[in-house]
Design a protein around this motif. Structure first.
Motif, short mmCIF file in Angstrom:
data_model
loop_
_atom_site.label_atom_id
_atom_site.label_comp_id
_atom_site.label_asym_id
_atom_site.label_seq_id
_atom_site.Cartn_x
_atom_site.Cartn_y
_atom_site.Cartn_z
N HIS A 145 0.66 -1.23 -0.27
CA HIS A 145 0.08 0.17 -0.62
C HIS A 145 0.80 1.12 0.22
N ASP A 146 1.67 1.49 1.04
CA ASP A 146 2.92 2.73 0.86
C ASP A 146 3.38 2.78 -0.74
N MET A 147 4.08 1.76 -1.52
CA MET A 147 4.66 1.79 -3.11
C MET A 147 3.61 2.08 -3.79
N LEU A 148 2.47 1.40 -4.02
CA LEU A 148 1.43 1.75 -4.66
C LEU A 148 1.02 3.16 -4.60
N ILE A 171 -1.19 3.79 -1.95
CA ILE A 171 -2.47 4.40 -1.68
C ILE A 171 -3.11 4.85 -1.00
N TYR A 172 -2.65 4.98 0.03
CA TYR A 172 -3.33 6.20 1.57
C TYR A 172 -2.25 7.73 1.44
N GLU A 173 -3.03 8.62 0.67
CA GLU A 173 -2.77 10.07 0.32
C GLU A 173 -1.51 11.01 1.59
N ASN A 174 -1.72 10.51 2.76
CA ASN A 174 -1.14 11.64 3.60
C ASN A 174 -0.17 10.30 4.29
N ILE A 175 0.42 8.56 4.01
CA ILE A 175 1.44 8.50 4.59
C ILE A 175 2.04 8.06 3.69
N LYS A 176 3.38 9.00 4.13
CA LYS A 176 4.69 8.38 3.27
C LYS A 176 5.86 8.42 4.37
N PRO A 177 6.23 7.60 4.64
CA PRO A 177 7.81 7.53 5.39
C PRO A 177 8.67 7.37 3.95
N LYS A 178 9.96 7.87 4.83
CA LYS A 178 11.24 9.00 4.13
C LYS A 178 11.46 7.59 3.13
N PHE A 179 11.64 6.05 3.85
CA PHE A 179 12.60 5.38 3.41
C PHE A 179 11.09 4.49 2.55
N VAL A 180 10.44 5.16 1.57
CA VAL A 180 9.28 4.44 1.08
C VAL A 180 9.39 5.19 -0.44
N LEU A 237 -1.31 5.35 -6.44
CA LEU A 237 -3.40 4.92 -6.29
C LEU A 237 -4.43 5.73 -5.99
N SER A 238 -3.85 6.27 -4.85
CA SER A 238 -5.46 6.80 -3.67
C SER A 238 -5.45 7.83 -4.92
N LYS A 239 -5.06 8.64 -5.56
CA LYS A 239 -5.68 10.13 -7.26
C LYS A 239 -6.37 9.00 -8.24
N PHE A 275 -9.64 7.29 -6.10
CA PHE A 275 -10.86 8.78 -6.38
C PHE A 275 -11.59 9.27 -7.48
N GLU A 276 -10.24 9.30 -8.64
CA GLU A 276 -11.06 9.51 -9.83
C GLU A 276 -12.12 8.99 -10.18
N ALA A 277 -11.51 7.69 -10.78
CA ALA A 277 -12.51 6.41 -11.28
C ALA A 277 -13.88 7.07 -10.32
N ILE A 278 -13.53 6.59 -9.25
CA ILE A 278 -14.98 6.21 -8.18
C ILE A 278 -16.07 7.24 -8.55
N SER A 279 -14.80 8.44 -8.29
CA SER A 279 -15.25 9.90 -8.41
C SER A 279 -16.91 9.79 -10.33
N ALA A 280 -16.04 9.76 -11.07
CA ALA A 280 -16.44 9.71 -12.10
C ALA A 280 -17.63 8.86 -12.43
N TYR A 281 -17.58 7.35 -12.00
CA TYR A 281 -18.17 6.35 -11.68
C TYR A 281 -19.90 6.96 -10.62
N CYS A 282 -19.79 7.80 -9.88
CA CYS A 282 -20.56 8.56 -8.73
C CYS A 282 -21.55 8.82 -9.63
N GLN A 283 -20.69 10.18 -10.33
CA GLN A 283 -21.20 11.15 -11.54
C GLN A 283 -22.19 10.59 -12.35
N GLU A 284 -21.23 9.84 -13.17
CA GLU A 284 -22.25 8.65 -14.48
C GLU A 284 -23.53 7.99 -13.56
N VAL A 285 -23.00 7.35 -12.85
CA VAL A 285 -24.69 7.22 -11.86
C VAL A 285 -25.94 7.96 -12.07
N LYS A 286 -25.49 8.55 -11.75
CA LYS A 286 -26.53 9.86 -10.67
C LYS A 286 -26.52 11.13 -12.47
N SER A 287 -26.31 10.83 -13.04
CA SER A 287 -26.10 11.62 -14.26
C SER A 287 -26.47 9.97 -15.25
#
Ligand code: KIV
Length: 280
Positions: free
Chosen positions: A219-222, A224-233, A239-241, A244-256
């Motif tokens: 999860h660190d190297m991918l 997945i968590y926007e705010n967790i970034k230890p120096k050694f990683v 992937l978090s971005k 997020f973008e994929a799920i937002s697009a899905y929600c908007q397309e379902v609603k519209s």
């Protein structure tokens, strides 16, 4: 088709000084399959699952049953990598017989070997598990299970005394029969020295380039968590971005009402549709 033979413990040990060892954590069937295909040598079903998958604040909260469920999924997904089951807090400390019993449960779940956190103080347990026929990976330096309860997550081997203790621990684990040792958050000079002084491979996390292999939490190297970034990683993806973008697009397309489209839709035959219309 390329022959993808399972990596054995002895093959892994023989990579020392020849090939660097690529290790990642994995917790599920899907990412285990992808990590296998991408060439990962070892998949560690880490107790970090407690934090990155289950949302606990540290690793001590996870138990045997949860760990075994993750191990089974990874073992079903990955064919070539060596699969290491991380023995959770409380599953090996109480007694030698409990350590052997629980190590056996990891093997029955599909793991090839187990990992235990600790040095000299658990060498007897490691020897007993190895004597019972189960390969063991050691883990020294920062030990997240107990660090969470005592000094917190800090760099290890910063003083001559603590560096010497780490070397003693590494020797004790090698003597007890461990086939490899994770060095977590160890000053790079010490990790390199330890790696040269023992015959088994060291796998570093936050311990510099002098180790025989490297491990990162998936999860660190991918990212997945926007705010967790230890120096050694190093983040190899964001992937978090993307998620997020994929799920937002899905929600908007379902609603519209833009999803589903015609090509996502199944139909009955015109004849059956006609019969259905008449009937209703
Ligand atoms: O649980 C885990 O992910 C680990 C690695 C950090 C080595 O033990």
């Amino acid at each position: 088709m390329e022959q993808r033979k399972k990596i054995s413990v002895s093959e892994l040990a023989s990579m020392k000084g020849r090939d660097k060892i690529a290790v990642l954590t994995a917790y599920d069937y899907c990412t285990a399959q992808i990590a296998d295909k991408a060439g990962t040598d070892v998949l560690l079903v880490g107790d970090s699952a407690a934090m990155v998958v289950l949302g606990y604040p540290n690793t001590v909260a996870i138990g045997m049953d949860e760990m075994l469920m993750f191990c089974g999924a990874v073992a079903r997904g990955a064919k070539r990598p060596l699969i290491v089951g991380d023995m959770p807090f409380g599953s090996y400390q109480p007694s030698i017989s409990m350590a052997i019993e629980n190590a056996g449960r990891f093997i029955r779940s599909g793991c090839d070997c187990v990992k235990l956190e600790g040095g000299l103080e658990i060498a007897d347990k490691i020897k007993a598990i190895v004597d019972a026929g189960i390969p063991v990976m050691g883990h020294i330096g920062l030990k997240p299970q107990t660090a969470a309860l005592w000094e917190g997550y800090k760099l290890q081997g910063r003083t001559a005394e603590s560096a010497a203790r780490l070397l003693e621990d590494a020797w004790a684990l090698e003597k007890a029969g461990a086939f490899s040792i994770v060095l977590e958050m160890v000053a790079s000079e010490v990790a390199e020295h330890v790696s040269k002084k023992i015959a088994i491979p060291t796998i570093g996390i936050g311990s510099g380039a002098g180790c025989d292999g490297q491990v990162l939490v998936l999860h660190d190297m991918l990212g997945i968590y926007e705010n967790i970034k230890p120096k050694f990683v190093k983040r190899y993806s964001d992937l978090s971005k993307s998620i997020f973008e994929a799920i937002s697009a899905y929600c908007q397309e379902v609603k519209s009402s833009r999803f589903p489209e015609e090509h996502n839709t199944f139909h009955m035959s015109p004849e059956e549709l006609e019969k259905f219309r008449k009937r209703i």
